[in-house]
Structures are given as C-alpha cells and as structure tokens.
Design an enzyme around this catalytic site. Structure first.
Site, mmCIF file in Angstrom:
data_model
loop_
_atom_site.group_PDB
_atom_site.id
_atom_site.type_symbol
_atom_site.label_atom_id
_atom_site.label_comp_id
_atom_site.label_asym_id
_atom_site.label_seq_id
_atom_site.Cartn_x
_atom_site.Cartn_y
_atom_site.Cartn_z
ATOM 1 N N HIS A 171 39.070 55.394 40.336
ATOM 2 C CA HIS A 171 38.420 55.699 41.609
ATOM 3 C C HIS A 171 38.264 57.214 41.751
ATOM 4 O O HIS A 171 39.245 57.949 41.695
ATOM 5 C CB HIS A 171 39.238 55.162 42.784
ATOM 6 N N TYR A 217 40.346 53.633 54.266
ATOM 7 C CA TYR A 217 41.439 53.862 55.204
ATOM 8 C C TYR A 217 40.840 53.878 56.606
ATOM 9 O O TYR A 217 39.899 54.633 56.874
ATOM 10 C CB TYR A 217 42.129 55.193 54.915
ATOM 11 N N PRO A 248 53.666 54.069 52.902
ATOM 12 C CA PRO A 248 52.685 53.763 51.859
ATOM 13 C C PRO A 248 51.309 54.362 52.092
ATOM 14 O O PRO A 248 50.449 54.281 51.213
ATOM 15 C CB PRO A 248 52.622 52.232 51.881
ATOM 16 N N LYS A 307 52.261 57.237 47.505
ATOM 17 C CA LYS A 307 53.115 58.145 46.748
ATOM 18 C C LYS A 307 54.364 57.506 46.144
ATOM 19 O O LYS A 307 55.005 58.111 45.283
ATOM 20 C CB LYS A 307 53.560 59.318 47.645
ATOM 21 N N TYR A 352 46.219 63.686 47.609
ATOM 22 C CA TYR A 352 46.061 62.270 47.284
ATOM 23 C C TYR A 352 46.085 62.039 45.777
ATOM 24 O O TYR A 352 46.707 61.080 45.304
ATOM 25 C CB TYR A 352 44.749 61.746 47.874
#
Length: 395
Positions: free
Chosen positions: A72, A201, A293, A297, A385
């Site tokens: 991704h 998200y 979550p 990580k 990220y």
C-alpha cells in the site's frame, strides 16, 4: 536442557527472535504455554512497516509475504464526510507498508523454525523464570506430568502483556505507565471484497471506524464502541448497518456485506514498562509495551525490539561485548515512546471522546483540517505511519 537463549512466548516476536538468533548461530529454545493451533488462531492486525518486511526477508521467511501481501502506497482519512488520501510514497521518498496478516507472519515463522529443527515447547504449564539476576538464569515448566528445567545464558520475555516474565520482576524494580481509553474496537472479519483498495480511517459523529483488509477477498472492519458493549449484542446486520452510517456515500454504496467469520471487542490502552532489562532477562513486544492499534505499531515495534535484542546478544557471543545488552533498554524505549506518541495522537484526533464535551470535537476537526491542507502535516502522518528507521535519532 541447556541452551544459550530461552525465549518465552511463541508469538511473532518470539519466533522472529528465534530465527534471528538461529541465523547468527546462537542456540535457542522457545517455551509457549498455549498450543500451536491456539497461537495461530489469534486474529490480529497486519500492516507491516518496511523495517518488519525487511526483517522477514533477512531471516528467509518473506517469500509468501512478497507473493500474497498487499503493498500500500497510501491510505485515506475520512472526516467531515470527505476522504483525503495520505500519499505515503510521495511524502516519504518511496516508502510504503504491506498488508499481511499477523497470523500469516506467525505461520511463516513457525514453519521456518520447524524446518531448521529448533526446539519449541508448546502447552508448557506453570512456566517460571528464575535466577535471571545472576549469570545462570533458569526456566522451569511442567509438561506431561513432569517438571523440566532449561539452563541458559539469557531469557527473552516475548510472552505478551499477561505473561510471566514481567510479572516475575519485583514491583520496586519496575515502572509502568498506562492510559486506558474509554472505548474499544469491535472488529469483524468477513470473506467479502474490501470496500477500497487501501485502508480508510474514519472519524465520524457516530465514532471511529477502520476499513482494512487481509486479501482481495477478505476484509477486516472495526467500529469504535463503548467498553460496556458485548459482542453478542452485535449481529452481523447491526455491524454492517452501523459501518455504512459512518462511511461516505461512495464507500457506503460500494460496501459488500456477508457473514462474519470472527467478531471481537478489543480494549485500547497505551502502556510502557521501564526498564526492559532485568539482569539477564529482557522484555520485548507486548510484554514491555502496548500501543493503541490506530497507528498499526504493535507488531512493528515488537519486530524492532527483537532486532535490537538479537544484535545485542550476537555481539555478546561474537565480540565478547556487553555494550549491546547494556544499552538494549534505553535504545528500545526511545523508539517505543515515539511510536506511543504517534499512536496516542492519532487515536486522539480520530475517535470520539463525548465525556470531554463539544469543544474537543471542534478542536479535532481543526487539527485534521490543518493536517490535510499542510504538506508538513501530511508528511508527519506519513513518516510515522510507514515507520521511523531503525537508527532514527541515534548519533
């Protein structure tokens, strides 16, 4: 039994550590209180940073990940009814993440360990770690009606938040930092095509949601729910209906529903133990820290821990140097606190905190609006990220 390193816990961190040590020619035994099938049955997240995928390749277990994992190059953030893409590759100089389930990571590492013939003891009862503050640590456990002892040079506590290793440390020798969030994630796994080719998200007035995936035909979705909710109260239809209400119209129209394969509610917490070294016992992964979550990580931090630990132990045997093991805790904690900060911050701007009043919702909206319209803001999200380099911040 005698070995150089006794590893407690056969989850991904323990198994990865075992493979790293094996590659360095260091003997190790893994002790796990559950069965192998139970370990493989755990449903966990699966967004792998480049550091983690590199480690999988380093220990020779990355073939299936490269074939079946989903690279991704970005993800969407949905708020105020509109989606905004965080272009990870453009913002980080070509870095990306790979979606590959933690269960699959564990399976690959299990099979690799079995292939090289290293010992793993499953269904070990009453595991105890002893004399770790001396030069001759021991691990004892019960199996098949007998008590067994493993003599070793080092103990690696990869046995999770509820494991025996951290619990065996005297309370006066340890500090624990914890924040428990007033909500959980209701997750459902389904054999349905993902609603989008990348993760979404979601921050909505109804609460946070995450649209994730395991493959092109298997999806994983999450909803923010009160801690008082029970899984049994959420039918599949109720889950899909609520998710649809939190999505933008385009995603809601594309959502494919179906029977849930697994459904569970996970509480959210930020947790860090200091230090991570106690004599010749070291904590790694969830035994030493938990992250919400939201930032993906947990597994990646565990992978970094065991990379640092394997390097330190290898230096001990090959170079007769204790510098690595002496610096293990401090080195890990620098990285852990950076990841904790990002996960706490990302959780804070994407979830509803109704007890804090409407001003917090307005501040969250302003923060998100700034981030999306600032290249520096987007880069901050992207850099954290995809994961900071292993040597980030080191001189």
């Amino acid at each position: 039994m005698r070995t150089q390193v006794a590893i407690i816990g056969a989850g991904p961190s323990g198994l990865l550590l075992g493979q790293l040590l094996h590659k360095a020619g260091i003997d190790n035994i893994i002790v796990e209180r559950q069965s192998g099938d139970y370990v493989l049955g755990r449903i966990r997240a699966g967004v792998l940073e480049q550091v983690t995928t590199d480690l999988m390749l380093e220990v020779g277990v990355g073939e299936r990940m490269l074939k079946e994992g989903l690279p991704h190059g970005g993800f969407d953030m949905l708020f105020d009814g509109a989606r905004h893409r965080i272009d990870l590759e453009a913002l980080t100089g070509g870095k990306r993440v790979t979606v590959y389930g933690q269960t699959e990571v564990t399976r690959d590492l299990m099979e690799a360990r079995e292939k090289v013939g290293r010992t793993t003891v499953y269904e070990a009862a009453n595991v105890q770690v002893l004399d770790y503050d001396t030069a001759k640590p021991r691990v004892t456990y019960e199996k098949d009606g007998q008590t067994h002892t493993i003599e070793c040079d080092f103990i690696a506590g990869c046995d999770g938040f509820h494991g025996v290793c951290r619990a065996s440390v005297p309370r006066g020798a340890i500090r624990e930092f914890e924040k428990v969030y007033p909500f959980g994630w209701l997750g459902m796994l389904a054999d349905t095509p993902p609603v989008h080719h990348e993760l979404i998200y979601v921050r909505s007035e109804r609460g946070f949601a995450l649209c994730s995936q395991r493959s092109h035909t298997r999806s994983r979705y999450y909803l923010q729910v009160p801690l008082t909710d029970k899984v049994e109260a959420w039918s599949d239809d109720a889950f899909w209906n609520e998710l649809r209400l939190r999505l933008d119209p385009e995603a809601a129209a594309r959502l494919v529903t179906g029977p849930g394969l697994e459904k569970s509610i996970a509480p959210l917490r930020s947790f860090v133990t200091e230090p991570l070294r106690f004599g010749r016992m070291f904590l790694a992964g969830d035994a030493g820290h938990i992250v919400p979550p939201t930032g993906a990580k947990g597994l990646n931090l565990a992978a970094t821990d065991v990379k640092y630990l394997s390097t330190a132990i290898t230096e001990f045997y090959q170079e007769r140097s204790e510098a690595g093991i002496d610096g293990y805790s401090e080195r890990c904690l620098k990285r852990i606190w950076r990841a904790e900060r990002f996960s706490w911050w990302f959780t804070g701007i994407m979830h509803n905190f109704p007890e804090d009043g409407p001003i917090v919702a307005k501040l969250q909206q302003a923060e998100l609006d700034y981030l999306i319209h600032s290249e520096h803001g987007r880069r901050t999200i992207a850099e954290n990220y995809v994961g900071l380099p292993l040597n980030f911040g080191e001189s």
